[in-house]
Design a protein around this motif. Structure first.
Motif, PDB file in Angstrom:
ATOM      1  N   LEU A 284      26.014  13.002  -8.024  1.00  0.00           N
ATOM      2  CA  LEU A 284      24.558  13.068  -7.872  1.00  0.00           C
ATOM      3  C   LEU A 284      24.106  14.486  -7.554  1.00  0.00           C
ATOM      4  N   GLU A 285      24.841  15.167  -6.701  1.00  0.00           N
ATOM      5  CA  GLU A 285      24.483  16.552  -6.371  1.00  0.00           C
ATOM      6  C   GLU A 285      24.612  17.443  -7.610  1.00  0.00           C
TER       7      GLU A 285
ATOM      8  N   GLY B 207       0.794  -1.226   0.000  1.00  0.00           N
ATOM      9  CA  GLY B 207       0.000   0.000   0.000  1.00  0.00           C
ATOM     10  C   GLY B 207       0.827   1.278   0.000  1.00  0.00           C
ATOM     11  N   VAL B 208       1.914   1.307  -0.768  1.00  0.00           N
ATOM     12  CA  VAL B 208       2.797   2.473  -0.796  1.00  0.00           C
ATOM     13  C   VAL B 208       2.222   3.552  -1.716  1.00  0.00           C
ATOM     14  N   SER B 209       2.167   4.777  -1.226  1.00  0.00           N
ATOM     15  CA  SER B 209       1.771   5.930  -2.033  1.00  0.00           C
ATOM     16  C   SER B 209       2.818   7.022  -1.867  1.00  0.00           C
ATOM     17  N   LEU B 210       3.335   7.523  -2.980  1.00  0.00           N
ATOM     18  CA  LEU B 210       4.368   8.566  -2.969  1.00  0.00           C
ATOM     19  C   LEU B 210       4.243   9.413  -4.220  1.00  0.00           C
ATOM     20  N   ARG B 211       4.631  10.665  -4.100  1.00  0.00           N
ATOM     21  CA  ARG B 211       4.829  11.542  -5.262  1.00  0.00           C
ATOM     22  C   ARG B 211       6.279  12.010  -5.228  1.00  0.00           C
ATOM     23  N   ILE B 212       6.975  11.828  -6.333  1.00  0.00           N
ATOM     24  CA  ILE B 212       8.359  12.292  -6.443  1.00  0.00           C
ATOM     25  C   ILE B 212       8.387  13.395  -7.485  1.00  0.00           C
ATOM     26  N   GLU B 213       8.752  14.589  -7.036  1.00  0.00           N
ATOM     27  CA  GLU B 213       8.681  15.750  -7.904  1.00  0.00           C
ATOM     28  C   GLU B 213       9.799  15.759  -8.938  1.00  0.00           C
ATOM     29  N   ALA B 214       9.507  16.309 -10.104  1.00  0.00           N
ATOM     30  CA  ALA B 214      10.514  16.449 -11.151  1.00  0.00           C
ATOM     31  C   ALA B 214      11.645  17.337 -10.657  1.00  0.00           C
ATOM     32  N   GLY B 215      12.879  16.895 -10.864  1.00  0.00           N
ATOM     33  CA  GLY B 215      14.042  17.677 -10.467  1.00  0.00           C
ATOM     34  C   GLY B 215      14.412  17.586  -9.006  1.00  0.00           C
ATOM     35  N   SER B 216      13.751  16.715  -8.252  1.00  0.00           N
ATOM     36  CA  SER B 216      14.016  16.602  -6.817  1.00  0.00           C
ATOM     37  C   SER B 216      15.107  15.565  -6.540  1.00  0.00           C
ATOM     38  N   PHE B 217      15.588  15.557  -5.303  1.00  0.00           N
ATOM     39  CA  PHE B 217      16.598  14.596  -4.847  1.00  0.00           C
ATOM     40  C   PHE B 217      16.034  13.917  -3.605  1.00  0.00           C
ATOM     41  N   THR B 218      15.631  12.656  -3.771  1.00  0.00           N
ATOM     42  CA  THR B 218      14.992  11.897  -2.700  1.00  0.00           C
ATOM     43  C   THR B 218      15.864  10.714  -2.312  1.00  0.00           C
ATOM     44  N   ALA B 219      16.081  10.541  -1.014  1.00  0.00           N
ATOM     45  CA  ALA B 219      16.761   9.349  -0.497  1.00  0.00           C
ATOM     46  C   ALA B 219      15.727   8.433   0.138  1.00  0.00           C
ATOM     47  N   VAL B 220      15.874   7.130  -0.097  1.00  0.00           N
ATOM     48  CA  VAL B 220      14.990   6.138   0.513  1.00  0.00           C
ATOM     49  C   VAL B 220      15.847   5.239   1.395  1.00  0.00           C
ATOM     50  N   ILE B 221      15.496   5.166   2.678  1.00  0.00           N
ATOM     51  CA  ILE B 221      16.269   4.378   3.623  1.00  0.00           C
ATOM     52  C   ILE B 221      15.370   3.369   4.333  1.00  0.00           C
ATOM     53  N   GLY B 222      15.993   2.391   4.951  1.00  0.00           N
ATOM     54  CA  GLY B 222      15.271   1.360   5.688  1.00  0.00           C
ATOM     55  C   GLY B 222      16.202   0.177   5.889  1.00  0.00           C
ATOM     56  N   ARG B 223      15.924  -0.639   6.879  1.00  0.00           N
ATOM     57  CA  ARG B 223      16.753  -1.809   7.135  1.00  0.00           C
ATOM     58  C   ARG B 223      16.566  -2.820   6.007  1.00  0.00           C
TER      59      ARG B 223
ATOM     60  N   ALA C  52      21.345  12.298   4.369  1.00  0.00           N
ATOM     61  CA  ALA C  52      21.291  13.663   4.901  1.00  0.00           C
ATOM     62  C   ALA C  52      21.579  14.699   3.826  1.00  0.00           C
ATOM     63  N   ARG C  53      22.186  14.289   2.706  1.00  0.00           N
ATOM     64  CA  ARG C  53      22.520  15.225   1.640  1.00  0.00           C
ATOM     65  C   ARG C  53      21.392  15.391   0.620  1.00  0.00           C
ATOM     66  N   ALA C  54      20.336  14.611   0.772  1.00  0.00           N
ATOM     67  CA  ALA C  54      19.183  14.721  -0.133  1.00  0.00           C
ATOM     68  C   ALA C  54      18.263  15.851   0.329  1.00  0.00           C
ATOM     69  N   GLU C  55      17.301  16.196  -0.523  1.00  0.00           N
ATOM     70  CA  GLU C  55      16.281  17.189  -0.151  1.00  0.00           C
ATOM     71  C   GLU C  55      15.205  16.563   0.726  1.00  0.00           C
TER      72      GLU C  55
ATOM     73  N   ASP D 276       8.388  10.459   6.182  1.00  0.00           N
ATOM     74  CA  ASP D 276       8.605  11.157   4.914  1.00  0.00           C
ATOM     75  C   ASP D 276       8.758  12.636   5.234  1.00  0.00           C
ATOM     76  N   GLY D 277       9.925  13.207   4.919  1.00  0.00           N
ATOM     77  CA  GLY D 277      10.133  14.621   5.205  1.00  0.00           C
ATOM     78  C   GLY D 277      11.536  15.053   4.837  1.00  0.00           C
ATOM     79  N   SER D 278      11.868  16.262   5.184  1.00  0.00           N
ATOM     80  CA  SER D 278      13.223  16.759   4.954  1.00  0.00           C
ATOM     81  C   SER D 278      14.186  16.023   5.879  1.00  0.00           C
ATOM     82  N   PRO D 279      15.504  16.051   5.581  1.00  0.00           N
ATOM     83  CA  PRO D 279      16.457  15.420   6.501  1.00  0.00           C
ATOM     84  C   PRO D 279      16.326  15.930   7.932  1.00  0.00           C
ATOM     85  N   ALA D 280      16.144  17.233   8.096  1.00  0.00           N
ATOM     86  CA  ALA D 280      16.013  17.782   9.447  1.00  0.00           C
ATOM     87  C   ALA D 280      14.787  17.203  10.153  1.00  0.00           C
ATOM     88  N   GLU D 281      13.674  17.085   9.418  1.00  0.00           N
ATOM     89  CA  GLU D 281      12.452  16.565  10.021  1.00  0.00           C
ATOM     90  C   GLU D 281      12.589  15.090  10.374  1.00  0.00           C
TER      91      GLU D 281
END
Length: 279
Positions: free
Chosen positions: A187-188, A28-44, A208-211, A224-229
């Motif tokens: 990548l940056e 049941g995954v739902s996501l929107r990835i914006e054009a031109g964005s930098f997204t990191a996906v983490i998990g064990r 931490a270097r992603a948006e 799901d949020g900014s690195p700071a969040e």
């Protein structure tokens, strides 16, 4: 920004033997990835992050729900190759991605298979090698390169196909720190040029270097949020067997010890500046 990738209620389970009950790798995954964005996906391990990566260019396709890539549905057989032109993949082991005995021939392999005219292939190879700073090695054999250089060639091979998005599935996992740094800098740079970047990683310093950071657990998105969040939720991350980046963890411990440090420290440079402010 407009969404380049739209994922709606995506579920997927790998085939199992007869009589076994499949366990959803994605649930049941739902996501929107914006054009031109930098997204990191983490998990064990086993969280579903690599399975998600393979859904983004239709290497795997949904059991339920849907994935739209630039408006194209990955479930539509007629759109598969166009989707893979728009979304390039880089995998963990660079040796498994290199197919030629000369670097520039390897980078040309993808455009040649797309039927790109010879003159344009030359232009694309030149541009791709320049983008990853590998022009000087164009006539070398990939077996003579370091791990980081090999991964840069693999990235160049994807770039030569001129995708709008590049997905990296644990692409730095087999590299030493220098090689990982080289890949992250590329990548940056690509992100600044407007390419959509999706980085699957278990290195928190890279995330931490992603948006934006997406955290997965048991096939679901749980943060799901900014690195700071995301990294502000340290206890929740630890409960998922994930560690905080070194700088964030150390800053947290120093605050607990009574040192007044500002919030929002993400990198070692941030921490150094907080501890020793420049004039």
């Amino acid at each position: 920004m407009s969404a380049f990738i739209e994922i709606e209620n995506l579920s997927y389970a790998y085939p199992v033997n007869e009589g076994e009950t499949p366990r959803p790798a994605l649930d049941g995954v739902s996501l929107r990835i914006e054009a031109g964005s930098f997204t990191a996906v983490i998990g064990r391990n086993g969280s579903g992050k690599s399975t998600l990566a393979k859904q983004l260019n239709a290497l795997l396709r949904p059991d339920a729900g849907r994935v739209l890539v630039d408006g194209l549905d990955t479930a539509d057989d007629a759109q598969i190759w166009e989707i893979r032109r728009r979304v390039g993949m880089v995998f963990q082991n660079p040796d498994n991605q290199l197919v030629s005995s000369i670097v520039e021939d390897d980078v040309a392999f993808g455009p040649e298979n797309l039927g790109v005219p010879t003159e344009e292939i030359r232009e694309r190879v030149d541009e791709a090698l320049a983008a990853v700073s590998m022009e000087a090695q164009r006539q070398k054999g990939p077996h003579l390169l370091s791990g980081g250089q090999k991964q840069r060639v693999a990235i160049a091979g994807v770039l030569a196909m001129r995708p709008r998005c590049i997905v990296l599935d644990e692409a730095t996992a087999m590299l030493d720190p220098k090689g990982r740094q080289e890949v992250m800098e590329i990548l940056e740079h690509l992100h600044r040029q407007g390419i959509t970047v999706v980085l699957i990683t278990h290195f928190m310093e890279e995330a931490a270097r992603a948006e934006r950071i997406v955290v997965m657990s048991r096939g679901k998105v749980c943060m799901d949020g900014s690195p700071a969040e995301v990294f502000a939720r340290g206890e929740e991350l630890r409960a998922l067997d994930l560690e905080l980046p070194f700088a964030i963890d150390l800053a947290e411990r120093l605050r607990e010890g009574g040192l007044a440090l500002p919030q929002g420290i993400l990198t070692e440079d941030d921490l150094l500046e907080a501890l020793c402010p420049s004039k």
